[in-house]
Motif scaffolding. Structure first.
Motif, PDB file in Angstrom:
ATOM      1  N   ILE A 188     -25.424  -5.629 -31.997  1.00 30.33           N
ATOM      2  CA  ILE A 188     -25.558  -4.233 -31.575  1.00 30.33           C
ATOM      3  C   ILE A 188     -26.726  -4.055 -30.606  1.00 30.33           C
ATOM      4  O   ILE A 188     -26.704  -3.140 -29.762  1.00 30.33           O
ATOM      5  N   LEU A 189     -27.748  -4.923 -30.673  1.00 28.84           N
ATOM      6  CA  LEU A 189     -28.847  -4.833 -29.709  1.00 28.84           C
ATOM      7  C   LEU A 189     -28.356  -5.126 -28.297  1.00 28.84           C
ATOM      8  O   LEU A 189     -28.729  -4.447 -27.331  1.00 28.84           O
ATOM      9  N   GLU A 190     -27.476  -6.124 -28.174  1.00 31.47           N
ATOM     10  CA  GLU A 190     -26.908  -6.439 -26.873  1.00 31.47           C
ATOM     11  C   GLU A 190     -26.014  -5.308 -26.392  1.00 31.47           C
ATOM     12  O   GLU A 190     -26.015  -4.954 -25.199  1.00 31.47           O
ATOM     13  N   ALA A 191     -25.253  -4.730 -27.317  1.00 28.43           N
ATOM     14  CA  ALA A 191     -24.391  -3.598 -26.957  1.00 28.43           C
ATOM     15  C   ALA A 191     -25.221  -2.445 -26.415  1.00 28.43           C
ATOM     16  O   ALA A 191     -24.853  -1.810 -25.417  1.00 28.43           O
ATOM     17  N   TYR A 192     -26.357  -2.178 -27.043  1.00 31.38           N
ATOM     18  CA  TYR A 192     -27.240  -1.104 -26.591  1.00 31.38           C
ATOM     19  C   TYR A 192     -27.751  -1.376 -25.173  1.00 31.38           C
ATOM     20  O   TYR A 192     -27.707  -0.512 -24.292  1.00 31.38           O
ATOM     21  N   ARG A 193     -28.219  -2.598 -24.933  1.00 31.67           N
ATOM     22  CA  ARG A 193     -28.758  -2.930 -23.616  1.00 31.67           C
ATOM     23  C   ARG A 193     -27.684  -2.792 -22.535  1.00 31.67           C
ATOM     24  O   ARG A 193     -27.942  -2.273 -21.442  1.00 31.67           O
ATOM     25  N   LEU A 194     -26.480  -3.271 -22.830  1.00 29.84           N
ATOM     26  CA  LEU A 194     -25.396  -3.205 -21.851  1.00 29.84           C
ATOM     27  C   LEU A 194     -24.958  -1.773 -21.581  1.00 29.84           C
ATOM     28  O   LEU A 194     -24.618  -1.419 -20.447  1.00 29.84           O
ATOM     29  N   ALA A 195     -24.941  -0.946 -22.639  1.00 28.87           N
ATOM     30  CA  ALA A 195     -24.542   0.452 -22.466  1.00 28.87           C
ATOM     31  C   ALA A 195     -25.510   1.182 -21.550  1.00 28.87           C
ATOM     32  O   ALA A 195     -25.113   1.966 -20.676  1.00 28.87           O
ATOM     33  N   VAL A 196     -26.800   0.935 -21.725  1.00 33.49           N
ATOM     34  CA  VAL A 196     -27.808   1.567 -20.869  1.00 33.49           C
ATOM     35  C   VAL A 196     -27.703   1.027 -19.446  1.00 33.49           C
ATOM     36  O   VAL A 196     -27.781   1.775 -18.461  1.00 33.49           O
ATOM     37  N   LYS A 197     -27.504  -0.269 -19.323  1.00 33.10           N
ATOM     38  CA  LYS A 197     -27.401  -0.909 -18.013  1.00 33.10           C
ATOM     39  C   LYS A 197     -26.218  -0.366 -17.217  1.00 33.10           C
ATOM     40  O   LYS A 197     -26.256  -0.341 -15.981  1.00 33.10           O
ATOM     41  N   GLY A 198     -25.172   0.081 -17.901  1.00 31.00           N
ATOM     42  CA  GLY A 198     -23.983   0.587 -17.216  1.00 31.00           C
ATOM     43  C   GLY A 198     -24.297   1.686 -16.222  1.00 31.00           C
ATOM     44  O   GLY A 198     -23.653   1.798 -15.173  1.00 31.00           O
ATOM     45  N   ASP A 199     -25.281   2.530 -16.531  1.00 30.59           N
ATOM     46  CA  ASP A 199     -25.744   3.573 -15.601  1.00 30.59           C
ATOM     47  C   ASP A 199     -27.111   4.024 -16.096  1.00 30.59           C
ATOM     48  O   ASP A 199     -27.258   5.079 -16.714  1.00 30.59           O
TER      49      ASP A 199
END
Length: 593
Positions: free
Chosen positions: A357-368
């Motif tokens: 879930i930490l990676e999911a969080y980073r990727l979600a923020v990185k999306g925009d």
């Protein structure tokens, strides 16, 4: 399917002092029930009437009193603070008339009681269906003290007046929502005598105080001690009483409809019961007043959602906070894998699913990352210490230095340590806990002069068929990307385009009047990562050549998912074939306005 919106005037909306305005349950109207508390004393019904009536009427009133005392009728299902009320009334010199279990409870508390059958001279009958339905009760409630012929009629029949009526109802709402209950048991839980007494007293509120909420007992006793006059307080008690009954009847009506019309979602008329949760600082804009109400319909019991959130920390919720939190929570609740969703102005600007879930969080923020700053971040997993630290310390991908700022964090739960760490991020950060939203709910939306009702859009990729129409069949990972993008697009404002790869949203275009512009925005956000990714559209493409479909193919997209149904579907298929792109049709549109 008419819905009626009940609202009080500005004057009526201002409560009298000491009165706690009760929430409603459900009525045949949109019936918001404000909760405020102030304090204003009231005069006793007897003394008010005596001063305003003619001498003959006043004499008749005195003669009608029982041993020179004023009378109170008490009949309660919820006996909270009953001993306090009974002792207080008895100390003020009131004679108490009561029913069955209420009378027994008062006697056990050392309060003198006259049982109702002693004044009706008629026993309780029909297994308790008939107790208070008698002229000796309703005559004493409904008689107007300023009408001599009313008082004469009471005198002729030996009926005394009631100055205060304290009644609440059988717990129908709690009973029918507690689990499986038979139709017959549900019927026997419907109160008949209680609503009748409440309505009678509320109608005659000028002379009879009606109390339906134990929170009002202190202000009632203070009013009686003060022996003051305040018709506003009487009217607010009466309003509260009518709302109490209307709410009760609404729950009965909703239950009856479901028992009698299984499978039919749209009754000819119905009411949504609203309970005031909070008055907001302002609405969508600072010049607009606003409030938040929770839906107390039977169908909403246990249904979860933002309306039943728990706020653990932070600044009070605003109008826009509720809208954004709802959008984020509805989106993240769609996913079974650990997922993070970031929302700005009700649109998901970042979505990612990962086992970590930490990676999911980073990727979600990185999306925009630009849009994510100042947004709402939602998770479908419990936030523990590690995730809380990541949320608190994560730096913006735009510069690697600025610590990310959010208005709201929402999740299904928190560990103690996780909650402690998040509280340290900001004094204003709103930390919310919510349960997954239920499916099969009725969705309502207001337009000028009416309401639109529809089933909630609950379809998932597993419930539909992605039919390949292109010459090139999608690979397994491409189809998975298309399903992920399709699920994200469901939560993006139309015209909606989502580009995704490896369970991560790379870019989205939302709210554009034409679909081609949404495609361009999505590609601009996705950048080079869009090559080989999936593109999902919430509706069909009206044109293909030299338009959205061809632009998507020219930008290197690997697969396109759309509902189909356009006269130009064959052009879209031909265009994808020319560029070697897979095209799948879902047969399901996902407009979101």
């Amino acid at each position: 399917m008419p819905l009626h919106l009940l609202s009080s005037s500005a004057a009526a909306a201002k409560p009298a002092a000491g009165l706690r305005l009760a929430p409603l349950r459900r009525c045949h109207s949109f019936a918001p029930a404000p909760r405020h508390t102030d304090r204003v004393a009231l005069a006793s019904s007897f003394s008010v009437a005596a001063r305003s009536a003619s001498p003959a009427v006043a004499a008749a009133q005195t003669e009608l009193s029982v041993s020179g005392k004023k009378q109170v009728l008490i009949s309660l299902s919820d006996k909270t603070d009953l001993a306090y009320l009974g002792s207080g009334l008895q100390g003020l010199g009131y004679s108490i008339v009561s029913t069955g279990g209420t009378a027994s409870s008062l006697e056990a508390a050392g309060v003198s009681v006259t049982k109702v059958e002693e004044i009706t001279h008629f026993p309780e009958m029909l297994d308790g269906r008939v107790i208070t339905s008698h002229p000796s009760v309703h005559g004493g409630i409904l008689a107007r003290r300023d009408q001599e012929h009313h008082l004469k009629a009471l005198k002729d029949h030996g009926i005394g007046t009631f100055d205060v009526v304290v009644v609440n109802l059988y717990p129908f709402y709690d009973k029918v929502t507690s689990g499986n209950i038979s139709f017959e048991d549900g019927i026997e839980t419907i109160d008949i005598g209680g609503p009748t007494m409440i309505r009678a007293a509320a109608k005659n509120h000028k002379d009879v105080l009606i109390v339906v909420d134990h929170n009002d007992y202190p202000s009632l006793l203070e009013y009686l001690k003060g022996n003051q006059e305040d018709q506003q307080f009487r009217r607010m008690l009466a309003w509260k009483a009518f709302q109490h009954v209307a709410s009760y009847d609404s729950a009965v009506s909703e239950w009856f409809w479901k028992q009698s019309n299984k499978g039919e979602m749209f009754p000819p008329s119905f009411t949504v019961p609203l309970e005031l949760k909070s008055t907001l600082r302002y609405g969508e804009n600072p010049h607009q007043s606003a409030a938040f109400y929770t839906d107390k319909s039977l169908s909403r019991v246990g249904a979860g959602g933002i309306g039943n959130l728990i706020q653990h920390h932070g600044k009070e919720m605003s109008y826009n906070n509720y809208l954004d939190a709802d959008a984020a929570w509805n989106c993240v609740s769609e996913f079974d894998s650990p997922t993070c969703v970031v929302v700005k102005h009700t649109n998901p600007c970042g979505v990612a699913s990962r086992q970590d879930i930490l990676e999911a969080y980073r990727l979600a923020v990185k999306g925009d990352a630009v849009s994510a700053f100042g947004g709402i971040v939602a998770f479908n997993t419990i936030i523990d210490e590690d995730l809380a630290k990541e949320i608190r310390e994560f730096r913006s991908p735009t510069d690697g230095q600025t610590r990310m700022f959010y208005e709201i964090v929402v999740a299904p739960g928190y560990t103690d340590k996780g909650l402690e760490i998040l509280r340290g991020k900001s004094k204003t950060l709103r930390i919310l806990e919510a349960k997954r939203s239920g499916k099969g709910m009725l969705s309502l939306r207001q337009v000028s002069g009416g309401w639109l009702a529809q089933e909630s859009d609950d379809l998932t990729p597993e419930e539909i068929t992605f039919t390949t129409k292109s010459e090139r069949s999608p690979q397994e990972n491409e189809l998975a990307d298309a399903k992920f993008a399709w699920l994200c697009a469901k939560h993006v404002k139309s015209n909606a385009i989502v580009i995704a790869k490896n369970n991560c949203m790379l870019g989205m275009g939302s709210g554009q009047p034409n679909r081609r512009e949404s495609v361009r925005i999505a590609f601009r956000k996705a950048g080079e990562e869009a090559k080989g990714a999936a593109l999902a559209s919430d509706a069909f493409f009206p044109f293909a050549w030299n338009d959205a479909v061809e632009e998507a193919c020219q930008n290197g997209i690997g697969i396109i998912a759309q509902p189909g149904g356009s006269k130009k579907d064959e052009d879209a298929i031909a265009c994808c074939n020319k560029y070697g792109v897979s095209l799948v049709l879902t047969g399901v549109r996902h407009f979101k306005h």
